[in-house]
Motif scaffolding. Sequence first.
Motif, PDB file in Angstrom:
ATOM      1  N   UNK A 240       0.818  -1.225   0.000  1.00 19.01           N
ATOM      2  CA  UNK A 240       0.000   0.000   0.000  1.00 19.01           C
ATOM      3  C   UNK A 240       0.850   1.273   0.000  1.00 19.01           C
ATOM      4  N   UNK A 241       1.969   1.235   0.733  1.00 23.73           N
ATOM      5  CA  UNK A 241       2.846   2.408   0.782  1.00 23.73           C
ATOM      6  C   UNK A 241       3.413   2.690  -0.618  1.00 23.73           C
ATOM      7  N   UNK A 242       3.803   1.622  -1.305  1.00 26.58           N
ATOM      8  CA  UNK A 242       4.303   1.786  -2.670  1.00 26.58           C
ATOM      9  C   UNK A 242       3.230   2.328  -3.609  1.00 26.58           C
ATOM     10  N   UNK A 243       2.002   1.824  -3.465  1.00 24.89           N
ATOM     11  CA  UNK A 243       0.891   2.310  -4.289  1.00 24.89           C
ATOM     12  C   UNK A 243       0.662   3.798  -4.058  1.00 24.89           C
ATOM     13  N   UNK A 244       0.713   4.208  -2.795  1.00 23.59           N
ATOM     14  CA  UNK A 244       0.503   5.621  -2.469  1.00 23.59           C
ATOM     15  C   UNK A 244       1.598   6.483  -3.093  1.00 23.59           C
ATOM     16  N   UNK A 245       2.828   5.996  -3.022  1.00 23.34           N
ATOM     17  CA  UNK A 245       3.932   6.768  -3.601  1.00 23.34           C
ATOM     18  C   UNK A 245       3.795   6.818  -5.123  1.00 23.34           C
ATOM     19  N   UNK A 246       3.355   5.725  -5.751  1.00 22.83           N
ATOM     20  CA  UNK A 246       3.145   5.743  -7.201  1.00 22.83           C
ATOM     21  C   UNK A 246       2.167   6.854  -7.576  1.00 22.83           C
ATOM     22  N   UNK A 247       1.060   6.964  -6.836  1.00 25.36           N
ATOM     23  CA  UNK A 247       0.128   8.038  -7.223  1.00 25.36           C
ATOM     24  C   UNK A 247       0.664   9.412  -6.865  1.00 25.36           C
ATOM     25  N   UNK A 248       1.427   9.506  -5.783  1.00 20.93           N
ATOM     26  CA  UNK A 248       2.087  10.771  -5.466  1.00 20.93           C
ATOM     27  C   UNK A 248       2.998  11.214  -6.599  1.00 20.93           C
ATOM     28  N   UNK A 249       3.756  10.273  -7.144  1.00 16.60           N
ATOM     29  CA  UNK A 249       4.670  10.609  -8.246  1.00 16.60           C
ATOM     30  C   UNK A 249       3.892  11.030  -9.492  1.00 16.60           C
ATOM     31  N   UNK A 250       2.767  10.343  -9.736  1.00 17.60           N
ATOM     32  CA  UNK A 250       1.947  10.729 -10.896  1.00 17.60           C
ATOM     33  C   UNK A 250       1.450  12.163 -10.736  1.00 17.60           C
ATOM     34  N   UNK A 251       1.050  12.528  -9.521  1.00 11.47           N
ATOM     35  CA  UNK A 251       0.599  13.899  -9.270  1.00 11.47           C
ATOM     36  C   UNK A 251       1.712  14.921  -9.474  1.00 11.47           C
ATOM     37  N   UNK A 252       2.961  14.478  -9.328  1.00 14.27           N
ATOM     38  CA  UNK A 252       4.091  15.378  -9.552  1.00 14.27           C
ATOM     39  C   UNK A 252       4.483  15.415 -11.032  1.00 14.27           C
ATOM     40  N   UNK A 253       3.742  14.702 -11.876  1.00 15.48           N
ATOM     41  CA  UNK A 253       4.031  14.721 -13.302  1.00 15.48           C
ATOM     42  C   UNK A 253       4.922  13.583 -13.772  1.00 15.48           C
ATOM     43  N   UNK A 254       5.273  12.681 -12.856  1.00 14.23           N
ATOM     44  CA  UNK A 254       6.113  11.550 -13.255  1.00 14.23           C
ATOM     45  C   UNK A 254       5.212  10.361 -13.616  1.00 14.23           C
ATOM     46  N   UNK A 255       4.603  10.464 -14.803  1.00 13.36           N
ATOM     47  CA  UNK A 255       3.622   9.469 -15.245  1.00 13.36           C
ATOM     48  C   UNK A 255       4.267   8.119 -15.591  1.00 13.36           C
ATOM     49  N   UNK A 256       5.550   8.145 -15.903  1.00 17.65           N
ATOM     50  CA  UNK A 256       6.185   6.944 -16.449  1.00 17.65           C
ATOM     51  C   UNK A 256       6.802   6.049 -15.389  1.00 17.65           C
ATOM     52  N   UNK A 257       6.597   6.409 -14.128  1.00 18.36           N
ATOM     53  CA  UNK A 257       7.114   5.562 -13.053  1.00 18.36           C
ATOM     54  C   UNK A 257       5.984   4.675 -12.542  1.00 18.36           C
ATOM     55  N   UNK A 258       6.265   3.391 -12.441  1.00 20.44           N
ATOM     56  CA  UNK A 258       5.230   2.461 -11.988  1.00 20.44           C
ATOM     57  C   UNK A 258       5.848   1.415 -11.071  1.00 20.44           C
ATOM     58  N   UNK A 259       4.968   0.623 -10.488  1.00 18.38           N
ATOM     59  CA  UNK A 259       5.416  -0.528  -9.718  1.00 18.38           C
ATOM     60  C   UNK A 259       6.395  -0.166  -8.606  1.00 18.38           C
ATOM     61  N   UNK A 260       6.087   0.896  -7.862  1.00 21.13           N
ATOM     62  CA  UNK A 260       6.949   1.303  -6.749  1.00 21.13           C
ATOM     63  C   UNK A 260       6.734   0.341  -5.585  1.00 21.13           C
ATOM     64  N   UNK A 261       7.828  -0.158  -5.046  1.00 19.70           N
ATOM     65  CA  UNK A 261       7.728  -0.987  -3.845  1.00 19.70           C
ATOM     66  C   UNK A 261       8.706  -0.449  -2.802  1.00 19.70           C
ATOM     67  N   UNK A 262       8.252  -0.420  -1.570  1.00 19.23           N
ATOM     68  CA  UNK A 262       9.052   0.232  -0.534  1.00 19.23           C
ATOM     69  C   UNK A 262       9.395  -0.749   0.571  1.00 19.23           C
ATOM     70  N   UNK A 263      10.662  -0.828   0.863  1.00 18.51           N
ATOM     71  CA  UNK A 263      11.112  -1.699   1.939  1.00 18.51           C
ATOM     72  C   UNK A 263      12.136  -0.982   2.786  1.00 18.51           C
ATOM     73  N   UNK A 264      12.941  -1.762   3.483  1.00 20.28           N
ATOM     74  CA  UNK A 264      13.940  -1.164   4.367  1.00 20.28           C
ATOM     75  C   UNK A 264      15.340  -1.445   3.840  1.00 20.28           C
ATOM     76  N   UNK A 265      16.232  -0.495   4.071  1.00 24.24           N
ATOM     77  CA  UNK A 265      17.645  -0.732   3.805  1.00 24.24           C
ATOM     78  C   UNK A 265      18.376  -0.573   5.126  1.00 24.24           C
ATOM     79  N   UNK A 266      19.148  -1.580   5.490  1.00 22.73           N
ATOM     80  CA  UNK A 266      19.838  -1.553   6.770  1.00 22.73           C
ATOM     81  C   UNK A 266      21.320  -1.751   6.527  1.00 22.73           C
ATOM     82  N   UNK A 267      22.147  -0.878   7.092  1.00 21.55           N
ATOM     83  CA  UNK A 267      23.584  -1.120   7.034  1.00 21.55           C
ATOM     84  C   UNK A 267      24.063  -1.387   8.450  1.00 21.55           C
ATOM     85  N   UNK A 268      24.987  -2.305   8.583  1.00 23.98           N
ATOM     86  CA  UNK A 268      25.526  -2.595   9.914  1.00 23.98           C
ATOM     87  C   UNK A 268      26.948  -3.124   9.803  1.00 23.98           C
TER      88      UNK A 268
END
Lengths: 84, 84
Positions: free
Chosen positions: A18-46
């Motif tokens: 759902x977070x990725x879906x929300x960001x996809x539509x956020x990007x579309x609202x910013x005019x970035x129509x060609x970005x799709x399939x956003x998925x959001x996870x975590x990046x951890x360095x240790x």
Amino acid sequence: MKYLAHIDIMPLKELLDPQGKAVTSGLKNLGLQDISNVRIGKHISLEVNANDKDSAQNQVETACKKLLANQVIESYEYSLNEVE
Amino acid sequence: MKYLAHIDIMPLKELLDPQGKAVTSGLKNLGLQDISNVRIGKHISLEVNANDKDSAQNQVETACKKLLANQVIESYEYSLNEVE
């Protein structure tokens, strides 16, 4: 020796993100129509102190399985490199 | 053409990372004493439709700057690869 691990933890492909879906539509609202399939996870360095790479890898695996990733809904992958 | 971007967004090195500190002590409680300096950020994967790599890269840069990363407290880096 000291090792640096970079871990990526992502929602499983089979699941909605759902977070990725929300960001996809956020990007579309910013005019970035060609970005799709956003998925959001975590990046951890240790950093891991270990005698050899195998031992460092074991510790990273344990950390991922026991605390960092919820394997019911997430998958993880990592890279491990010696530093210093 | 379709490009796949992998973006890592991390808290700036100069800043405290309270979530990372909490995970570091969680790992110590699990017996992983040799892991230190945990830092936690976001990993985002997305697809871009673009005519060439430069155009795809522009779109990813714009997405990072305008929505994905808060550059006051976060830095981002990404890799971009053609798919299909």
